[in-house]
Design an enzyme around this catalytic site. Structure first.
Site, PDB file in Angstrom:
ATOM      1  N   ASN A  10       3.921  -2.202 -47.131  1.00 10.32           N
ATOM      2  CA  ASN A  10       3.919  -2.483 -48.365  1.00 10.32           C
ATOM      3  C   ASN A  10       2.369  -2.302 -48.969  1.00 10.32           C
ATOM      4  O   ASN A  10       1.568  -3.245 -48.798  1.00 10.32           O
ATOM      5  CB  ASN A  10       4.272  -3.985 -48.715  1.00 10.32           C
ATOM      6  N   TRP A  11       2.342  -1.104 -49.764  1.00 10.48           N
ATOM      7  CA  TRP A  11       0.768  -0.696 -50.031  1.00 10.48           C
ATOM      8  C   TRP A  11       0.355  -1.336 -51.187  1.00 10.48           C
ATOM      9  O   TRP A  11      -0.720  -1.394 -51.867  1.00 10.48           O
ATOM     10  CB  TRP A  11       0.880   0.719 -50.178  1.00 10.48           C
ATOM     11  N   LYS A  12       1.523  -1.977 -51.838  1.00  5.10           N
ATOM     12  CA  LYS A  12       0.977  -2.824 -53.178  1.00  5.10           C
ATOM     13  C   LYS A  12       0.392  -1.670 -54.319  1.00  5.10           C
ATOM     14  O   LYS A  12       0.603  -0.687 -54.284  1.00  5.10           O
ATOM     15  CB  LYS A  12       0.365  -3.898 -53.037  1.00  5.10           C
ATOM     16  N   HIS A  96      10.226  -9.013 -54.191  1.00  7.39           N
ATOM     17  CA  HIS A  96       9.144  -9.320 -53.515  1.00  7.39           C
ATOM     18  C   HIS A  96       8.343 -10.488 -54.153  1.00  7.39           C
ATOM     19  O   HIS A  96       8.555 -10.648 -55.329  1.00  7.39           O
ATOM     20  CB  HIS A  96       8.123  -8.290 -53.487  1.00  7.39           C
ATOM     21  N   GLU A  98       5.485 -11.112 -55.408  1.00  6.11           N
ATOM     22  CA  GLU A  98       4.688 -10.848 -56.520  1.00  6.11           C
ATOM     23  C   GLU A  98       5.704 -10.389 -57.619  1.00  6.11           C
ATOM     24  O   GLU A  98       5.333 -10.586 -58.820  1.00  6.11           O
ATOM     25  CB  GLU A  98       3.726  -9.782 -55.921  1.00  6.11           C
ATOM     26  N   GLU A 168       9.699 -13.844 -46.766  1.00 10.53           N
ATOM     27  CA  GLU A 168       8.091 -13.769 -46.794  1.00 10.53           C
ATOM     28  C   GLU A 168       7.843 -14.974 -47.491  1.00 10.53           C
ATOM     29  O   GLU A 168       7.940 -15.043 -48.761  1.00 10.53           O
ATOM     30  CB  GLU A 168       8.003 -12.932 -47.865  1.00 10.53           C
ATOM     31  N   GLY A 174      -0.737 -12.769 -48.523  1.00  7.54           N
ATOM     32  CA  GLY A 174      -1.917 -12.419 -48.741  1.00  7.54           C
ATOM     33  C   GLY A 174      -3.050 -13.508 -48.694  1.00  7.54           C
ATOM     34  O   GLY A 174      -4.090 -13.416 -49.392  1.00  7.54           O
ATOM     35  N   SER A 214       1.023 -12.061 -44.071  1.00  4.92           N
ATOM     36  CA  SER A 214      -0.401 -12.187 -43.423  1.00  4.92           C
ATOM     37  C   SER A 214      -0.022 -11.907 -41.976  1.00  4.92           C
ATOM     38  O   SER A 214      -0.670 -12.414 -40.928  1.00  4.92           O
ATOM     39  CB  SER A 214      -1.216 -13.627 -43.446  1.00  4.92           C
TER      40      SER A 214
HETATM   41  C1  PEP Z   1       3.730  -8.293 -48.552  1.00  6.06           C
HETATM   42  O1  PEP Z   1       3.218  -7.803 -49.300  1.00  6.06           O
HETATM   43  O2  PEP Z   1       4.907  -8.208 -48.440  1.00  6.06           O
HETATM   44  C2  PEP Z   1       2.974  -9.085 -47.561  1.00  6.06           C
HETATM   45  C3  PEP Z   1       3.650  -9.612 -46.687  1.00  6.06           C
HETATM   46  O3  PEP Z   1       1.526  -9.202 -47.593  1.00  6.06           O
HETATM   47  P1  PEP Z   1       0.360  -9.566 -46.732  1.00  6.06           P
HETATM   48  O4  PEP Z   1       0.724  -8.865 -45.299  1.00  6.06           O
HETATM   49  O5  PEP Z   1      -0.805  -9.115 -47.167  1.00  6.06           O
HETATM   50  O6  PEP Z   1       0.567 -11.117 -46.503  1.00  6.06           O
END
Ligand code: PEP
Length: 237
Positions: A10-12, A96, A98, A168, A174, A214
């Protein structure tokens, strides 16, 4: 039957067009001899078309970071399943954390997105996860159960490949804090049990459940060695 692992990126809201193209090229090169797992990337919308060109002829799958339920219309800021399909995109991240916590997306809205994706043959990568407060209050499983039941309300699946579930934990996204392998495996077993309450045995047992939060090169192998962890959704790393 063995569940085929899925490594998803996931490049956000990262990468300019130039950076996105270079990263996609590197991922295509790095995964050119990978045949025992799927690789998926979800670039920002502005880079989808160009990344789609880079992925042509490779086995790397293209996803969007969200998806609308309508084909077209007055939905400012949204992307439709038809637009994604035109670029050979086949999956969409939905729910997600976010989107849930920064942009206030509800289970009801997320459920509409799941329906919309499936209606157009897009595979939802449907994310669920508890906050730190919810975990500390002992509410993790109740939250996961509610998110799954609400997010998949009236969602009919013909087979396990039509949807990917992603666990998640919000406190791990993050933050550099990863769930322990036991915490992750426990949640995944619970999610599979919850799926079994909604779908026939084959779908619940064969659907892929990813872990995200993470994940990095140091912890990915231990996580993926768990029986019910079928891949990872990776942001920062
Ligand atoms: C994500 O954006 O789905 C995610 C798990 O981010 P990160 O790996 O940075 O925790």
């Amino acid at each position: 039957m063995q569940r085929r692992p899925l490594l998803a990126g996931n490049w956000k809201m990262y990468t300019t067009l130039t950076e996105a193209k270079a990263l996609a090229e590197a991922i295509v090169a790095a995964s050119s001899d990978v045949s025992d797992r799927d690789v998926m990337i979800a670039p920002p919308y502005t880079a989808l078309a160009q990344v789609s060109d880079v992925l042509r002829g490779s086995s790397v799958l293209l996803a969007s970071q969200n998806i609308c339920w309508e084909e077209k219309g007055a939905f400012t800021g949204e992307i439709s399943p038809v637009m994604l399909k035109e670029l050979s995109g086949s999956l969409a991240i939905i729910g997600h954390s976010e989107r849930r916590h920064v942009f206030g997306e509800s289970n009801v809205l997320i459920n509409r997105r799941v329906h919309g994706a499936l209606r157009f043959g897009i595979i939802p990568v449907f994310c669920v996860g508890e906050t730190l407060d919810q975990r500390e209050d002992g509410k993790t499983m109740a939250v996961l159960e509610e998110q799954v039941n609400e997010g998949l309300r009236d969602v009919v699946l013909a087979g396990p490949e039509q949807l990917v579930l992603a666990y998640e934990p919000v406190w791990a996204i993050g933050t550099g804090k990863t769930a322990t392998v036991d915490q992750a495996q426990e949640a995944h077993v619970f999610l599979r049990k919850t799926l079994a309450g909604l779908y026939e045995k084959n779908i619940a047992s064969q659907m892929r459940i990813l872990y995200g939060g993470s994940v990095n090169p140091d912890n990915v192998d231990a996580l993926m060695a768990q029986d019910d962890i079928d891949g990872v959704l990776v942001g920062g790393a």
